[in-house]
Design a protein around this motif. Structure first.
Motif, PDB file in Angstrom:
ATOM      1  N   ASP A 122       0.853  -1.182   0.000  1.00 53.34           N
ATOM      2  CA  ASP A 122       0.000   0.000   0.000  1.00 53.34           C
ATOM      3  C   ASP A 122       0.889   1.231   0.000  1.00 53.34           C
ATOM      4  O   ASP A 122       2.004   1.204   0.533  1.00 53.34           O
ATOM      5  N   THR A 152       1.823  -5.077   2.825  1.00 52.94           N
ATOM      6  CA  THR A 152       0.533  -5.346   3.457  1.00 52.94           C
ATOM      7  C   THR A 152       0.465  -6.745   4.053  1.00 52.94           C
ATOM      8  O   THR A 152      -0.575  -7.157   4.562  1.00 52.94           O
ATOM      9  N   HIS A 179      -9.246  -2.811   0.832  1.00 51.04           N
ATOM     10  CA  HIS A 179      -9.588  -1.508   1.387  1.00 51.04           C
ATOM     11  C   HIS A 179     -10.826  -0.880   0.774  1.00 51.04           C
ATOM     12  O   HIS A 179     -11.505  -0.076   1.431  1.00 51.04           O
TER      13      HIS A 179
END
Length: 185
Positions: A122, A152, A179
């Motif tokens: 990310d 991540t 997400h």
């Protein structure tokens, strides 16, 4: 700009961007340099078989070479979607390009207790406010103008610190699913 002129400009632009002379491109598409020069300058009509050969030599498709110059595909007008204290605006087209999704998030909720793990990486930058990033047992405050990038596979979560925060994030496909959820993929 009319399409014919746009195609000629694209041919010349791609040739120059590759650092090729007229001779270089001519050899690759089996045309004479003078024919190619007249095509680029508009002194000769472009035959379909020549256009296919030129596109192939330039490493592009006929569709990209002759695609319309209309700007309808340039401006993105995102709509905010609020879920659990996070408003998300998708800033890239439907279906991630080059494997990434760009989004702006306004976070009003604190960092959640539950940390998540998923494959990938990310990246985000803080536009305003302060973001609390939890990575395993570490708590990191990310300020405006700063960016964070992390694997991540480390348990992680983020939230706002002392008021709302806005971030710009780039997510790979795994990050997008984790997400932004399947409804937005």
């Amino acid at each position: 700009m009319e399409l014919d002129a746009l195609v000629r400009q694209r041919i010349r632009g791609l040739r120059v961007a590759r650092g090729w002379s007229l001779d270089d491109l001519a050899a690759r598409c089996r045309l004479s340099p003078s024919t190619l020069s007249r095509i680029e300058t508009g002194h000769r009509r472009i035959a379909l078989d020549q256009l296919v050969s030129i596109a192939r030599a330039l490493g592009t498709t006929l569709d990209h070479l002759v695609g319309s110059g209309v700007d309808d595909d340039v401006v993105i007008r995102p709509h905010g979607d609020n879920v659990h204290g996070v408003t998300t605006w998708l800033l890239s087209r439907e279906g991630p390009r080059h494997g990434v999704t760009v989004a702006k998030l306004r976070i009003t909720c604190p960092v959640p207790d539950e940390l998540r793990v998923h494959p990938g990486r990310d990246w985000f930058t803080v536009l305003s406010g302060t973001v609390v990033l939890r990575l395993g047992d570490r708590t990191i405050l990310v300020q405006p103008g700063e960016a964070a990038e992390f694997s991540t596979m480390a348990p992680h979560a983020f939230g706002a610190h002392d008021g709302a925060a806005e971030i710009l994030c780039i997510l790979d496909p795994d990050g997008q699913r984790a997400h932004l959820g399947p409804a937005r993929s």
